[in-house]
Design a protein around this motif. Structure first.
Motif, short mmCIF file in Angstrom:
data_model
loop_
_atom_site.label_atom_id
_atom_site.label_comp_id
_atom_site.label_asym_id
_atom_site.label_seq_id
_atom_site.Cartn_x
_atom_site.Cartn_y
_atom_site.Cartn_z
N UNK A 175 0.84 -1.20 0.00
CA UNK A 175 0.00 0.00 0.00
C UNK A 175 0.87 1.24 0.00
N UNK A 176 0.25 2.39 -0.28
CA UNK A 176 0.99 3.65 -0.22
C UNK A 176 0.86 4.31 1.15
N UNK A 177 0.19 3.64 2.09
CA UNK A 177 0.03 4.13 3.46
C UNK A 177 0.19 2.95 4.41
N UNK B 55 7.58 -2.48 5.98
CA UNK B 55 7.67 -1.28 6.81
C UNK B 55 6.31 -0.92 7.41
N UNK B 56 5.43 -1.88 7.47
CA UNK B 56 4.09 -1.65 8.00
C UNK B 56 3.08 -1.29 6.93
N UNK B 57 3.53 -1.19 5.68
CA UNK B 57 2.64 -0.80 4.59
C UNK B 57 2.30 -1.97 3.66
N UNK B 58 2.60 -3.18 4.10
CA UNK B 58 2.29 -4.38 3.31
C UNK B 58 1.30 -5.24 4.09
N UNK B 59 0.22 -5.62 3.44
CA UNK B 59 -0.72 -6.59 4.00
C UNK B 59 -0.18 -7.97 3.70
N UNK B 60 -0.01 -8.76 4.74
CA UNK B 60 0.51 -10.13 4.58
C UNK B 60 -0.64 -11.12 4.74
N UNK B 61 -0.84 -11.96 3.71
CA UNK B 61 -1.91 -12.95 3.72
C UNK B 61 -1.29 -14.34 3.71
N UNK C 275 -11.13 2.36 4.86
CA UNK C 275 -10.49 2.69 6.13
C UNK C 275 -9.13 3.35 5.93
N UNK C 276 -8.56 3.21 4.73
CA UNK C 276 -7.25 3.80 4.44
C UNK C 276 -7.36 5.25 3.99
N UNK C 277 -8.54 5.69 3.59
CA UNK C 277 -8.68 7.04 3.05
C UNK C 277 -8.46 8.07 4.16
N UNK C 278 -7.80 9.14 3.77
CA UNK C 278 -7.51 10.20 4.71
C UNK C 278 -6.23 10.02 5.48
N UNK C 279 -5.55 8.85 5.32
CA UNK C 279 -4.29 8.60 5.98
C UNK C 279 -3.17 9.25 5.17
N UNK C 280 -2.19 9.79 5.87
CA UNK C 280 -1.09 10.47 5.19
C UNK C 280 -0.33 9.49 4.31
N UNK C 281 -0.04 9.89 3.09
CA UNK C 281 0.68 9.04 2.16
C UNK C 281 2.12 8.87 2.59
N UNK C 282 2.70 7.69 2.23
CA UNK C 282 4.12 7.47 2.51
C UNK C 282 4.97 8.06 1.41
#
Length: 457
Positions: A397-399, A420-426, A450-457
C-alpha cells in the motif's frame, strides 16, 4: 516438482493510479464494528463473556512482560479456518498464527496423532532415542536435498544452530588456519529471528540496536544484488550466506532464480555455505514442499519451523552430509527439541502437506486468490503492488496497513502486516477453500475505505 506453478507467477503485479477519490469509511459487509456494549441490553451470558475478555486484557498487562502490542481480542476456540473469541464472534483466519497453522485449527489427523502420543510418551530428552524423532527425520531427509536433521524448538533456534554449524564447518575445512572464514552475509528486509545470533542476521535496525553489541561479522547487502554478493563471497571471509527464497516479515519479496543461482555458484567457488531460511515460506506455503524447489537451486543447509508441527513448538536444520560431518558430540544440543509429542504432531502435518495433490491445491488456490485480489483491489488508489507465490501473498500500500488490519478484524477477517508496515501479509491455512478466499477478498475490498484520509508514505 509441481508443474502447475511457473516462475512467472512469482513476479509482482504493480498498479498505477490517478485521480484519487476519497471515500468515507464504511462498515464492512454490513457488520456492526462498534465497540462491544456492556449495557443491560445484552443477554447475561454475553455480558459475562465481554467482562471476561476485558479482565483478560487487563490482567495480561499486569503479569506478562510487555513485548507484544496485541490486538484487543481474546480467542477461545478454533475449527478449520475459523477462530472464535470469548464473546462468540467468528473470524476467518488469514494469519494462521503467523503462518503456523497450515492445516487450520483442530485438524482431526493432527489431533489424533497428538492425543495418541500424549497418552503414550511425551518427553525423554535427547539423552535417549525415540521412535517419532527418527521417523520425522527420515521423512524430512527423504523429501529434501538433506542427509541429516538437527531439531530445535523454534525458527530462531534453527538459525542459531545453522550459524554454529557454519562456523564449525569452516574450522574443519581450514584446520591449519588461525583465522578461518567466520563472517556472514544477510540481505535487506530479511528476518532470521530475535535471539542474539539470529538477531545479528536480521536487517531491521530497530530490532538490533537496543541489544547491541550483537554478534559481529555480518554484512547486509541489497536483496537481489548479485554483483555485490558475489564480490563479498569471493573475499574468502564468508562462512555462510543466509537468504530467504521468499521474504515474509520483510514484505513478501521473492528472489529471482538468477540471484539464487549466483549465490550458489559463488559459495561453491569460495567454499562458503548457502543457507536457505524457509521458516515462513517453506513446507507447502509457496505451493512447493520447499520454496527453493520453485527455482531449482539447492542449499547446504535449510532452516524450518513455523508450520512443521501444526502449532506446537519445533524447528529444524536440514543439512548435507558434508556439513553434518564436521559436527561432533556435544557441539550443540537441546533439552526439549524433537521430543516424541511434537515429532508425532509434525509427522501428521508433513504426511499431509507433502502429498502432490495437496501441494497442487495450494498452487491452484494461490493463483485463484491472486487473480481475485487483482480484480477486486487493483483499481484502488492505495494499492501499489501485489506479489507472492502460492498462499504467501503481499499487498503493498501507499500508506500504513494498520487501519485496514483493524477494520478487517472488526469485520471478522484476520490479516497481518509486513515490510515497513505498509504491506498486508496474507498467509491463510493451506486448507482454506476458494469460497473462504472469496469472502476474504470481499472483506478486504469493503474495508479499503479505512485507508482514506491517511497520510501518504
Amino acid at each position: 516438482m509441481s508443474s502447475s506453478i511457473h516462475l512467472s507467477s512469482i513476479n509482482p503485479i504493480s498498479f498505477r493510479h490517478s485521480n484519487r477519490q476519497v471515500l468515507s469509511p464504511l462498515a464492512c459487509l454490513n457488520v456492526d464494528v462498534r465497540e462491544p456494549d456492556s449495557g443491560s441490553s445484552k443477554p447475561p451470558a454475553l455480558r459475562q463473556n465481554a467482562q471476561r475478555a476485558k479482565e483478560t486484557i487487563e490482567e495480561e498487562k499486569r503479569v506478562l512482560v510487555g513485548t507484544y502490542a496485541r490486538a484487543p481480542v481474546v480467542f477461545s476456540s478454533g475449527k478449520g479456518c475459523k477462530l472464535y473469541d470469548v464473546e462468540g464472534r467468528e473470524y476467518l483466519d488469514l494469519s494462521s498464527g503467523i503462518a503456523v497453522n497450515a492445516l487450520g485449527h483442530g485438524d482431526p489427523d493432527w489431533l489424533r496423532a497428538l492425543t495418541e502420543q500424549a497418552n503414550t510418551l511425551t518427553h525423554v530428552s535427547n539423552i535417549y532415542y525415540s521412535v517419532p524423532q527418527v521417523e520425522l527425520a527420515k521423512r524430512l531427509v527423504a523429501s529434501s536435498f538433506a542427509d541429516r536433521v538437527f531439531f530445535t524448538n523454534s525458527g530462531t533456534e534453527a538459525n542459531e544452530a545453522a550459524i554454529k554449524f557454519a562456523r564449525k564447518f569452516q574450522r574443519s575445512l581450514h584446520p591449519s588456519e588461525e583465522q578461518p572464514p567466520v563472517e556472514f552475509i544477510a540481505f535487506s528486509n530479511c528476518f532470521h529471528g530475535r535471539t542474539m545470533g539470529a538477531l545479528a542476521l536480521t536487517s531491521k535496525e530497530h530490532y538490533r540496536i537496543p541489544f547491541e553489541p550483537v554478534m559481529p561479522g555480518v554484512s547486509f547487502l541489497e536483496y537481489g544484488d548479485t554483483q555485490a554478493a558475489t564480490k563479498l563471497i569471493s573475499s574468502g571471509k564468508i562462512a555462510a550466506v543466509f537468504v530467504e527464497p521468499i521474504q515474509g516479515e520483510g514484505g513478501i519479496y521473492s528472489a529471482t532464480k538468477e540471484f539464487l543461482k549466483a549465490l550458489r555458484t559463488a559459495c561453491d567457488s569460495a567454499g562458503a555455505l548457502l543457507v536457505f531460511d524457509e521458516v515462513q515460506c517453506g513446507l507447502g506455503r509457496a505451493g512447493y514442499l520447499w520454496a527453493h524447489e520453485a527455482y531449482g537451486i539447492y542449499p547446504d543447509m535449510m532452516t524450518l519451523a513455523k508450520p512443521l508441527a501444526g502449532g506446537l513448538p519445533i524447528g529444524a536444520v536440514l543439512t548435507s552430509e558434508r556439513v553434518a560431518g564436521s559436527i561432533n558430540f556435544g557441539d550443540h544440543g537441546s533439552t526439549f527439541a524433537g521430543n516424541p509429542l511434537v515429532c508425532s504432531a509434525a509427522i501428521a502435518v508433513l504426511d499431509k502437506i507433502s502429498k502432490p495433490g495437496f501441494l497442487a491445491s495450494v498452487s491452484k488456490k494461490g493463483k485463484y486468490f491472486k487473480e481475485l485480489l487483482v480484480k477486486k483491489l487493483g483499481g484502488n488508489a492505495h494499492v501499489k503492488e501485489l506479489r507472492g507465490l502460492g498462499l504467501i501473498i503481499g499487498i503493498e500500500l501507499d500508506v500504513s496497513a494498520s487501519p485496514l488490519v483493524d477494520a478487517c478484524r472488526q469485520s471478522g477477517l484476520l490479516i497481518l502486516t509486513a515490510g515497513k508496515g505498509n504491506v498486508v501479509r496474507l498467509v491463510p491455512p493451506l486448507v482454506i477453500s476458494e469460497q473462504e478466499l472469496d469472502t476474504a477478498a470481499d472483506v478486504l475490498l469493503d474495508c479499503l475505505p479505512a485507508l482514506d484520509g491517511i497520510e501518504l508514505k
